[in-house]
Every structure is written in structure tokens, then in C-alpha cells.
Design a protein around this motif. Structure first.
Motif, short mmCIF file in Angstrom:
data_model
loop_
_atom_site.label_atom_id
_atom_site.label_comp_id
_atom_site.label_asym_id
_atom_site.label_seq_id
_atom_site.Cartn_x
_atom_site.Cartn_y
_atom_site.Cartn_z
N CYS A 264 0.84 -1.21 0.00
CA CYS A 264 0.00 0.00 0.00
C CYS A 264 0.87 1.26 0.00
O CYS A 264 0.33 2.36 -0.08
CB CYS A 264 -0.92 0.04 1.23
SG CYS A 264 -2.28 -1.11 1.15
N SER A 265 2.18 1.10 0.16
CA SER A 265 3.00 2.31 0.28
C SER A 265 4.04 2.45 -0.81
O SER A 265 4.90 3.31 -0.70
CB SER A 265 3.71 2.40 1.62
OG SER A 265 3.53 1.32 2.43
N SER A 266 3.99 1.63 -1.84
CA SER A 266 5.08 1.73 -2.81
C SER A 266 4.60 1.54 -4.24
O SER A 266 3.86 0.60 -4.55
CB SER A 266 6.13 0.66 -2.49
OG SER A 266 7.03 0.57 -3.55
N SER A 267 5.12 2.39 -5.12
CA SER A 267 4.77 2.24 -6.54
C SER A 267 5.51 1.06 -7.17
O SER A 267 5.29 0.73 -8.32
CB SER A 267 5.07 3.53 -7.29
OG SER A 267 6.42 3.87 -7.10
N THR A 268 6.39 0.40 -6.39
CA THR A 268 6.98 -0.86 -6.90
C THR A 268 5.89 -1.93 -7.01
O THR A 268 5.98 -2.85 -7.82
CB THR A 268 8.10 -1.36 -5.94
OG1 THR A 268 9.10 -0.36 -5.88
CG2 THR A 268 8.71 -2.65 -6.40
N SER A 269 4.85 -1.81 -6.18
CA SER A 269 3.76 -2.80 -6.21
C SER A 269 2.95 -2.65 -7.50
O SER A 269 2.48 -1.55 -7.82
CB SER A 269 2.85 -2.60 -5.00
OG SER A 269 1.57 -3.16 -5.25
N ARG A 270 2.77 -3.78 -8.20
CA ARG A 270 1.94 -3.74 -9.41
C ARG A 270 0.50 -3.42 -9.07
O ARG A 270 -0.19 -2.71 -9.78
CB ARG A 270 2.02 -5.08 -10.18
CG ARG A 270 3.28 -5.28 -10.96
CD ARG A 270 4.25 -6.27 -10.44
NE ARG A 270 3.87 -7.26 -9.49
CZ ARG A 270 4.13 -8.55 -9.63
NH1 ARG A 270 4.69 -8.98 -10.71
NH2 ARG A 270 3.84 -9.39 -8.66
N ASN A 271 0.03 -3.96 -7.93
CA ASN A 271 -1.37 -3.72 -7.56
C ASN A 271 -1.60 -2.25 -7.23
O ASN A 271 -2.60 -1.66 -7.65
CB ASN A 271 -1.76 -4.64 -6.40
CG ASN A 271 -1.86 -6.07 -6.87
OD1 ASN A 271 -2.79 -6.44 -7.58
ND2 ASN A 271 -0.88 -6.90 -6.51
N TYR A 272 -0.69 -1.68 -6.47
CA TYR A 272 -0.76 -0.25 -6.16
C TYR A 272 -0.76 0.55 -7.46
O TYR A 272 -1.53 1.50 -7.63
CB TYR A 272 0.44 0.13 -5.28
CG TYR A 272 0.53 1.58 -4.90
CD1 TYR A 272 0.02 2.04 -3.68
CD2 TYR A 272 1.17 2.50 -5.74
CE1 TYR A 272 0.13 3.39 -3.33
CE2 TYR A 272 1.28 3.83 -5.39
CZ TYR A 272 0.77 4.28 -4.18
OH TYR A 272 0.88 5.60 -3.84
N THR A 273 0.10 0.15 -8.39
CA THR A 273 0.22 0.87 -9.68
C THR A 273 -1.08 0.80 -10.47
O THR A 273 -1.51 1.79 -11.07
CB THR A 273 1.39 0.28 -10.49
OG1 THR A 273 2.57 0.39 -9.70
CG2 THR A 273 1.59 0.99 -11.82
N VAL A 274 -1.72 -0.39 -10.47
CA VAL A 274 -3.02 -0.51 -11.17
C VAL A 274 -3.99 0.51 -10.57
O VAL A 274 -4.67 1.25 -11.29
CB VAL A 274 -3.59 -1.95 -11.03
CG1 VAL A 274 -5.05 -2.00 -11.48
CG2 VAL A 274 -2.76 -2.93 -11.85
N GLY A 275 -4.05 0.55 -9.23
CA GLY A 275 -4.97 1.49 -8.57
C GLY A 275 -4.62 2.93 -8.88
O GLY A 275 -5.50 3.75 -9.19
N TYR A 276 -3.33 3.24 -8.84
CA TYR A 276 -2.89 4.62 -9.09
C TYR A 276 -3.32 5.06 -10.49
O TYR A 276 -3.87 6.15 -10.67
CB TYR A 276 -1.36 4.70 -8.94
CG TYR A 276 -0.84 6.11 -9.10
CD1 TYR A 276 -0.81 6.98 -8.01
CD2 TYR A 276 -0.42 6.58 -10.35
CE1 TYR A 276 -0.36 8.29 -8.15
CE2 TYR A 276 0.02 7.88 -10.50
CZ TYR A 276 0.05 8.73 -9.40
OH TYR A 276 0.48 10.02 -9.54
#
Ligand SMILES: NC(=O)C1=CN([C@@H]2O[C@H](COP(=O)(O)OP(=O)(O)OC[C@H]3O[C@@H](n4cnc5c(N)ncnc54)[C@H](O)[C@@H]3O)[C@@H](O)[C@H]2O)C=CC1
Ligand SMILES: O=C(CO)COP(=O)(O)O
Length: 368
Positions: A264-276
Motif C-alpha cells: 500500500c505504500s510503494s509504486s513498486t507494487s503492481r497492484n498499487y500501480t493498477v490502482g494509481y
């Protein structure tokens, strides 16, 4: 950089999947002197990897351990599988059933290798966790000894030996212990446990909340909002997990709050990136086509919706993510609905149930 400790016993390991996590874990084990084979469905990847010890598709800057041999694109032969001490599955959850079905005829139950799974998802058509997929395809006795590794562990940081810790769990403590011995290094610390259902749910669900955190950032919200989503997401995950039949404490482990916090705290996460990117107004189809790697939260959100409906528990954040992904709702409008909910009790874990876990345990021949 902390040095790798070499092991006395060399294990033969076959890794299914040569994506980010499969190749990273192949490298981790290859570096500690195990003999590693890595199966890929891409002929080009296999050739390139064996020539250069680099993966042309992921982690391109990394020089991989010489002790890894890429195999494929054909499915690994029975002769190869039967020589292995360890089979490590690093493919998305949607591919696990197909892979285990192909593998089952070659498994010798009398000389079963250690089976380790690192995927984090829920099968979309059946809502099954991997433990159940293993029981369906390979039988309950194999499911009972399967081991799961989960926790805050970005592949691209592991290959740089950044200190990392994971949960290593199985219904069989001795198998969790063996897997932990295999992977443990000063910079890759393993903590064992015995709640695979909780760990699997935590690993799958955190991806959905990472999408929510990314959406909030994409809308321009900052730190307070992220902290709110992580904390309320943890409460929601714990409520769902407890109603499912997992231990609430599992959500406080590396596989739970640890991985939730990370993704939930890093743009390294693909899932976070999808949401962003959704929060920034991009369309889901386009994001998936251009992401170049799997974001398990997208499919998990669908399986989770069905689970939450069956359990009858409140999961407002997960429902919001589902509505944006599958009901065509606008991110901002759905976020405003969430923010307009009335005040509620902060810790509502008073959920009765545990039916899904009892059903799964019964399938394994164990009491729920
Ligand atoms: N990348 C990471 O940092 C971490 C990933 N994971 C989990 O590991 C799993 C794999 O993730 P990544 O390696 O990052 O994904 P990826 O997208 O980089 O690679 C996936 C690999 O699986 C293969 N694959 C896909 N469908 C398949 C099928 N039906 N049959 C056989 N092979 C198939 C692909 O060809 C590719 O080699 C996911 O469940 C992910 O949540 C877990 C921890 C960390
Ligand atoms: O699970 C992960 C790290 O622990 C990887 O997260 P993403 O799949 O969102 O990149």
C-alpha cells in the motif's frame, strides 16, 4: 551486502514460472549452492537465460546465479520432476490448477518432493485458495504437506539482498521447517507458522487493498489517507479472515500487516500501480495490457466479492474496488461514497462462522 550462507545439503529445485518472483527465488536458492532448474513457457527466455544468465523479460539488470538452468518451453519431463527434492510454484493463482493437473501423474507420493507455493490470489471461477486447488488436483494428503511462503518481499529488492522477512507456513510443521531451512539467510529471514488459510487469505487480500491505496494516491490524496486505508484495510482483512475461519492473529504477521503495509505504500507494487493509474483516469484494459506483469488483486477482487457475499461480512473497501474494476464505477464517485458512510465501531471482529475453512479442512480429512 550480507554474504550468502552456503548449505551443507545441496537440494535439487525445480521452479515453475520464470517471472519476477520465480527468477528471483531461483537466484536466491542458486546462490546458496542448490541446483536449480527454472521452467518457462517462453523458448526465447530459456535460450537467452542459458546463454547469458540474464532474464530478457524481467529483472533485466540482474546477473543470475550460474547454477540455474532454464528449461522449457515444453512442460518439465517426468524424469526431471522425479529427480527433484523441491518443487517451487511461482506462477499466478489462475495457472496453478492447470500446472498441478499436468504435474500430478509424475508425482511419486512415496518420494514426494517438498512443494512450495508463493502465489497470492484466489481462483476466480471457484473462489478457491491454493490449498484447495492442491487438494482438488493432487489429493488431500499432498495438500496437507504443501508449504506457502508469503510476506513483504518485492523481487527486485530480494535480488539486491535487501534484508527481507517472510512467513513460511504449512499444516505440517515439519514441512514448514524444511522450507524455512532451505530459504533462510541473514538477509532473507523465515518465520514459520501453521495457518496456511490465514496466510493465503492475507496475501491475496492485501493486493485488493493495495489497489485501493493506489487509487487514493492517483486521486491526489496523501499520507493520512494511505494510513487510513492500511488500518481500515487491515481491520477489513481480519474480519473477513476470521469469518472464513482463519486465526485473526495471522493478519498481524509478515504475511498480513507486513505485506499490506509494503504494497500500500510503494509504486513498486503492481497492484498499487493498477490502482494509481485507475485513480489517474486510465482504463483497466489498457493498464493490464501495458503493465507487463501480473497484478493478482484484479482477479482476486472478483473472487473476494463472492466470498464476502457468502460470509455476509462488511467489506466496504473491497466492495469499492470491485465496483470500480467490474461495475464500471468512477473511482472518485465510489471513493466519495465510502467517505460518506456513517461512523461505526472501530474493532468489529465479532463474526461468527468459519464455515469455508471447516469445509476445506473436511476436504482434507481434518476436523474444522
Ligand atoms: N513479484 C514479486 O515481488 C512477488 C510476487 N509474488 C506472487 O508470485 C506470483 C507470480 O508473480 P510474478 O513472478 O511477480 O509474476 P510475473 O507476471 O512476473 O510472472 C509470472 C510467471 O508465471 C508464468 N505463467 C503465467 N500463467 C501461467 C500458467 N497458466 N501456467 C504456467 N505459467 C504461467 C508467466 O509466463 C511468468 O513466467 C504472483 O502470485 C505474485 O502475487 C509474491 C511475492 C512477491
Ligand atoms: O506481493 C508482493 C510483495 O510482497 C508484490 O506485490 P505486487 O504484486 O503488488 O507487485
Amino acid at each position: 551486502m550480507l554474504p550468502h550462507q552456503q548449505c551443507d545439503k545441496k537440494s535439487k529445485v525445480l521452479v515453475f514460472g520464470a517471472g519476477n518472483f520465480g527468477s528471483c527465488l531461483a537466484d536466491h536458492l542458486g546462490d546458496s549452492s542448490h541446483i536449480v532448474f527454472m521452467w518457462s513457457r517462453s523458448e526465447n527466455l530459456v535460450k537467452h537465460f542459458n546463454q547469458h544468465h540474464r532474464n530478457p523479460e524481467v529483472l533485466q539488470d540482474h546477473q543470475f546465479a550460474e547454477s540455474i538452468t532454464a528449461v522449457g518451453p515444453e512442460f518439465p519431463s517426468p524424469e526431471l520432476v522425479q529427480q527433484m527434492d523441491v518443487l517451487l510454484f511461482a506462477i499466478p493463482t489462475e495457472g496453478v490448477r492447470e500446472t498441478l493437473t499436468a504435474l500430478k501423474p509424475t508425482l511419486d507420493e512415496a518420494k514426494l518432493p517438498l512443494l512450495i507455493f508463493v502465489n497470492k490470489g484466489i481462483e476466480i471461477s471457484t473462489r478457491a485458495l491454493t490449498l484447495e486447488i492442491i487438494a482438488d488436483t493432487c489429493g488431500p494428503d499432498i495438500a496437507k504437506v504443501a508449504t506457502f511462503i508469503s510476506g513483504p518481499s518485492f523481487a527486485k529488492e530480494i535480488v539486491k539482498r535487501q534484508p527481507t522477512s517472510v512467513s513460511v507456513v504449512s499444516l505440517s510443521p515439519s514441512h514448514a521447517e524444511q522450507a524455512s531451512q532451505l530459504f533462510h539467510q541473514p538477509w532473507f529471514r523465515c518465520y514459520t507458522g501453521d495457518d496456511p488459510i490465514g496466510v493465503e487469505l492475507a496475501g491475496a487480500l492485501k493486493n485488493v487493498y493495495a489497489i485501493a491505496a493506489g487509487m487514493a494516491a492517483g486521486l491526489g490524496f496523501e499520507n493520512n489517507t494511505r494510513a487510513m486505508l492500511i488500518t481500515r484495510g487491515l481491520a477489513e482483512m481480519t474480519r473477513i479472515g476470521t469469518a472464513y475461519g482463519a486465526s485473526p492473529l495471522t493478519f498481524l504477521t509478515l504475511a498480513g500487516v507486513g505485506d499490506l503495509f509494503l504494497t500500500c505504500s510503494s509504486s513498486t507494487s503492481r497492484n498499487y500501480t493498477v490502482g494509481y493509474r485507475l485513480g489517474q483516469g486510465e482504463k483497466l484494459d489498457h493498464i493490464i495490457k501495458t503493465l507487463g506483469s501480473v497484478a493478482e488483486g484484479v482477479t482476486t477482487a472478483k473472487g473476494l466479492k463472492a466470498i464476502v457475499d457468502e460470509l455476509g461480512v462488511a467489506a466496504p473497501i473491497a466492495s469499492g474496488v470491485y465496483d470500480v474494476l467490474y461495475e464500471g464505477r468512477a473511482v472518485e464517485e465510489r471513493a466519495n461514497e465510502l467517505l460518506s458512510l456513517p461512523p461505526m465501531s472501530e474493532l468489529d471482529l465479532s463474526v461468527e462462522g468459519g464455515k469455508p475453512a471447516k469445509r476445506l479442512m473436511a476436504k482434507l480429512g481434518l476436523d474444522g
